[in-house]
Design a protein around this motif. Sequence first.
Motif, mmCIF file in Angstrom:
data_model
loop_
_atom_site.group_PDB
_atom_site.id
_atom_site.type_symbol
_atom_site.label_atom_id
_atom_site.label_comp_id
_atom_site.label_asym_id
_atom_site.label_seq_id
_atom_site.Cartn_x
_atom_site.Cartn_y
_atom_site.Cartn_z
ATOM 1 N N ARG A 1 74.250 0.029 -5.165
ATOM 2 C CA ARG A 1 74.466 -0.741 -4.805
ATOM 3 C C ARG A 1 72.283 -0.612 -4.331
ATOM 4 N NH1 ARG A 1 71.481 -2.338 -0.491
ATOM 5 N NH2 ARG A 1 73.013 -1.220 1.393
ATOM 6 N N ASP A 2 72.499 0.247 -2.894
ATOM 7 C CA ASP A 2 71.311 0.600 -2.668
ATOM 8 C C ASP A 2 70.714 1.753 -4.253
ATOM 9 O OD1 ASP A 2 68.953 1.324 -1.397
ATOM 10 O OD2 ASP A 2 70.261 1.214 0.459
ATOM 11 N N GLY A 3 71.383 2.523 -4.887
ATOM 12 C CA GLY A 3 70.620 3.163 -5.442
ATOM 13 C C GLY A 3 70.425 2.805 -6.833
ATOM 14 N N ALA B 1 82.140 -4.868 -1.312
ATOM 15 C CA ALA B 1 80.837 -5.796 -1.471
ATOM 16 C C ALA B 1 80.081 -6.005 -0.121
ATOM 17 C CB ALA B 1 81.578 -6.901 -2.122
ATOM 18 N N LEU B 2 78.084 -6.082 -0.335
ATOM 19 C CA LEU B 2 77.656 -6.285 0.719
ATOM 20 C C LEU B 2 77.075 -7.996 0.448
ATOM 21 C CD1 LEU B 2 75.446 -4.571 2.055
ATOM 22 C CD2 LEU B 2 74.183 -5.342 0.139
ATOM 23 N N ALA B 3 76.985 -8.290 1.763
ATOM 24 C CA ALA B 3 77.001 -9.775 1.535
ATOM 25 C C ALA B 3 75.575 -9.527 3.111
ATOM 26 C CB ALA B 3 78.349 -10.399 2.689
ATOM 27 N N ILE C 1 84.621 -5.869 3.187
ATOM 28 C CA ILE C 1 82.566 -6.828 3.412
ATOM 29 C C ILE C 1 81.797 -5.697 4.131
ATOM 30 C CG2 ILE C 1 82.157 -8.423 3.199
ATOM 31 C CD1 ILE C 1 84.651 -9.617 2.602
ATOM 32 N N HIS C 2 80.468 -5.489 3.461
ATOM 33 C CA HIS C 2 79.755 -5.920 4.281
ATOM 34 C C HIS C 2 78.730 -5.978 5.253
ATOM 35 C CE1 HIS C 2 76.221 -2.081 4.705
ATOM 36 N NE2 HIS C 2 75.978 -3.290 5.548
ATOM 37 N N VAL C 3 78.055 -6.136 5.775
ATOM 38 C CA VAL C 3 77.688 -8.259 6.308
ATOM 39 C C VAL C 3 76.646 -6.852 6.764
ATOM 40 C CG1 VAL C 3 77.376 -9.663 7.594
ATOM 41 C CG2 VAL C 3 80.054 -8.836 6.773
ATOM 42 N N PHE C 4 74.881 -7.668 6.714
ATOM 43 C CA PHE C 4 73.815 -6.901 7.190
ATOM 44 C C PHE C 4 73.219 -7.936 8.017
ATOM 45 C CE2 PHE C 4 70.778 -7.397 4.194
ATOM 46 C CZ PHE C 4 71.082 -7.678 3.029
ATOM 47 N N LEU C 5 72.494 -8.020 9.028
ATOM 48 C CA LEU C 5 71.249 -8.554 9.448
ATOM 49 C C LEU C 5 70.547 -7.815 10.792
ATOM 50 C CD1 LEU C 5 70.261 -11.596 9.753
ATOM 51 C CD2 LEU C 5 72.308 -11.046 12.134
ATOM 52 N N PHE D 1 79.921 -3.309 9.614
ATOM 53 C CA PHE D 1 78.369 -4.355 10.311
ATOM 54 C C PHE D 1 77.249 -3.941 10.275
ATOM 55 C CE2 PHE D 1 75.359 -6.532 12.568
ATOM 56 C CZ PHE D 1 74.754 -7.578 12.267
ATOM 57 N N SER D 2 75.931 -3.914 10.010
ATOM 58 C CA SER D 2 74.837 -3.913 10.294
ATOM 59 C C SER D 2 73.711 -3.962 10.496
ATOM 60 C CB SER D 2 74.379 -3.163 8.219
ATOM 61 O OG SER D 2 74.870 -2.263 7.683
ATOM 62 N N PRO D 3 73.691 -3.194 11.379
ATOM 63 C CA PRO D 3 72.040 -3.753 11.999
ATOM 64 C C PRO D 3 70.749 -3.588 11.478
ATOM 65 C CG PRO D 3 72.984 -2.648 13.951
ATOM 66 C CD PRO D 3 73.851 -2.574 12.040
ATOM 67 N N GLU D 4 70.102 -4.433 10.413
ATOM 68 C CA GLU D 4 69.181 -4.034 9.302
ATOM 69 C C GLU D 4 68.032 -3.453 10.820
ATOM 70 O OE1 GLU D 4 67.630 -6.123 6.613
ATOM 71 O OE2 GLU D 4 66.603 -4.942 5.878
ATOM 72 N N ASP D 5 67.252 -1.967 10.088
ATOM 73 C CA ASP D 5 66.164 -1.740 10.548
ATOM 74 C C ASP D 5 66.948 -0.874 12.305
ATOM 75 O OD1 ASP D 5 64.045 -0.742 11.067
ATOM 76 O OD2 ASP D 5 63.151 -2.647 11.245
ATOM 77 N N VAL E 1 80.725 0.244 12.138
ATOM 78 C CA VAL E 1 79.258 -0.249 12.176
ATOM 79 C C VAL E 1 78.323 1.074 11.494
ATOM 80 C CG1 VAL E 1 79.779 -1.583 14.046
ATOM 81 C CG2 VAL E 1 79.860 1.033 15.229
ATOM 82 N N ASN E 2 77.230 0.223 11.177
ATOM 83 C CA ASN E 2 76.667 0.890 10.245
ATOM 84 C C ASN E 2 75.444 1.107 10.988
ATOM 85 O OD1 ASN E 2 75.436 2.797 7.674
ATOM 86 N ND2 ASN E 2 75.245 0.724 6.527
ATOM 87 N N ILE E 3 74.585 2.305 11.393
ATOM 88 C CA ILE E 3 73.104 2.528 11.986
ATOM 89 C C ILE E 3 72.143 2.348 10.817
ATOM 90 C CG2 ILE E 3 71.855 3.229 14.278
ATOM 91 C CD1 ILE E 3 74.631 1.860 14.687
ATOM 92 N N PRO E 4 71.409 1.339 9.930
ATOM 93 C CA PRO E 4 70.408 1.790 9.366
ATOM 94 C C PRO E 4 69.363 2.415 9.761
ATOM 95 C CG PRO E 4 71.920 -0.466 8.557
ATOM 96 C CD PRO E 4 71.501 0.318 9.816
ATOM 97 N N ASP E 5 68.157 3.355 8.532
ATOM 98 C CA ASP E 5 67.323 3.997 8.654
ATOM 99 C C ASP E 5 66.421 2.950 7.678
ATOM 100 O OD1 ASP E 5 65.028 4.703 10.059
ATOM 101 O OD2 ASP E 5 65.375 6.981 9.525
ATOM 102 N N THR E 6 66.580 2.083 7.555
ATOM 103 C CA THR E 6 66.124 1.308 6.826
ATOM 104 C C THR E 6 65.021 1.698 6.008
ATOM 105 O OG1 THR E 6 67.433 -1.153 7.694
ATOM 106 C CG2 THR E 6 65.461 -1.716 5.986
ATOM 107 N N VAL E 7 63.669 1.825 6.972
ATOM 108 C CA VAL E 7 62.580 2.332 6.098
ATOM 109 C C VAL E 7 62.186 3.887 6.460
ATOM 110 C CG1 VAL E 7 61.694 -0.152 6.606
ATOM 111 C CG2 VAL E 7 61.335 1.855 9.073
ATOM 112 N N THR F 1 76.043 6.794 9.166
ATOM 113 C CA THR F 1 74.808 6.710 8.956
ATOM 114 C C THR F 1 74.499 5.981 7.324
ATOM 115 O OG1 THR F 1 74.624 8.680 7.754
ATOM 116 C CG2 THR F 1 75.024 8.853 9.799
ATOM 117 N N HIS F 2 73.153 5.508 7.372
ATOM 118 C CA HIS F 2 72.284 5.085 6.128
ATOM 119 C C HIS F 2 71.325 5.047 6.180
ATOM 120 C CE1 HIS F 2 72.228 1.859 3.081
ATOM 121 N NE2 HIS F 2 70.748 1.749 3.302
ATOM 122 N N CYS F 3 70.391 6.176 6.051
ATOM 123 C CA CYS F 3 68.835 7.294 6.103
ATOM 124 C C CYS F 3 67.802 6.424 4.518
ATOM 125 C CB CYS F 3 69.254 7.861 6.248
ATOM 126 S SG CYS F 3 70.021 8.417 8.196
#
Length: 521
Positions: free
Chosen positions: A14-16, A74-76, A98-102, A140-144, A168-174, A203-205
């Motif tokens: 997905r991200d890759g 699956a991402l949504a 299911i992986h939901v992000f906002l 759930f991922s709170p993006e950024d 609960v995923n904590i993305p370091d989106t940037v 983690t999602h770095c």
Amino acid sequence: MSGDQIIIFDTTLRDGEQSPGCSMNTREKLEVARALVDLGVDVIEAGFPIASPGDFEAVSEIARTFGDRTTICALARSLDEDVQRAKESLADAQKRRIHVFLATSAIHREFKLRMDKKEIVERAVRSVQQAREFCDDIEFSPEDAARTELDFLCEVVERTIEAGATTVNIPDTVGYATPSQYYRVISCLKERVSNIDRAVISTHCHNDLGLAVANSLAAVEAGARQIECTINGLGERAGNAALEEVVMALRTRADYYGCFTNIHTERLYPTSHLVSSITGMKVQRNKAIVGQNAFAHEAGIHQHGVLQERTTYEIMKPEDVGFVGENLVLGKHSGRHAFRDRVRQLGFDLSEDALQQAFDDFIALADKKKEVYDADIVALIEHRIGDVPERWKLISFHTSAGSSSVPTATLELQCEDQPVICDAATGDGPIDAVFRAMERIMELTARLEDFSVRSVSRGKDAQGEVRVIINVNGRQYQGKGVSTDIIEAAAQAYLQALNKADNDRRSQLPQTSTESLPASP
Ligand code: KIV
Ligand code: ZN
């Protein structure tokens, strides 16, 4: 194994796949998924089903094929139609998520979403609830997240756990976080979110500052128990945390982290190789764990030390990660049994047909080349993996070139069982002439964006591996070929890429990426 388990969540598919030039077709994704299952990852994020029919098909196929062995995710976006599509794609998986992000950061709220905090919380809660109606495993991922105000991040995390999120995923989106700052973010969630014990922190770095692995490990120290990562660190821009690096850091420094993973580390090198081969994204020679030089000791003083006692300069053994060096393996007279054993040792699990094909290729190679190395066999097998069914086949080619003549190529191609077509072209060199003749016959116009040649093993008679990236109508395709003749390898590589473009021309598949879609509402 002692200590806590760290869940390895692989997002290579997905991200890759969002790395420029790394898009894969469904067959290629299935090959990668199979390798990830064998590697022992706990969760495979198989794609973003709403992004395109191709993505939906790939997630569904992976769910159907591997969903009884590994959790398929699956991402949504936090949108009803996204969650619905994710549900449909996972219908055949026994183990599913299911992986939901906002997005939650002020910048994203103001400029991308144009939503206030209250609306964000409501929407996140609603989509987690909607997903939870379908399965019990919801992320759930709170993006950024790494740039989100801590108070608000705690609120979102608490409310989504209350709504049913189990991770609960904590993305370091940037890729903006630093290890100690990211450690504090995770620690703060552990201290201030009242229901945090009901969910796994993940983690999602991203690696924009080269800190993705360090940040992921800092999060583990603070209590995160899932790491999202990709093979070879593929991913948006500078990529994600490299799976092989986080896994080997946790294993090699188990004394420090006190954690373990379920990864069969001896599968790391073959998996890295496979992903590199399928995506066309080369691994730098000095890359940690899976680079060609990762276990090479050049300095005399190091070589001497290692010969006396390998731990003087070696903190991991090459065999721990399944490293394949340049071992001389087989010759022309090695039988099918010996070949099959070696292929197994190299980590491939081939069907009878694929094994026969590889053996035929091996015999043909052994006829041309005195010494066949492990690396040659790996190249032969990988060359065949994930191919789209080849409509166009190369029947023959002839080139002529020299310092005082115009380079020319004459080519015969055949499309399925139609009559063979012969054409010729001139070019800047014999390879260019071959490419032009191919395009004329297939009636496709391509721009060559990347061309690379490497020697697969040692010696003047070594096989050359050619990789190309071409652009047809704004879409990139990669191809590879291996042969002791570099012009033939280039012709195979170009034909493979053109066959993929031809496939798309016939089925008109659109691109997939979170970037190519509008943000949530
Ligand atoms: O980087 C990111 O924020 C993502 C999310 C979709 C988790 O990839
Ligand atoms: Zn990401």
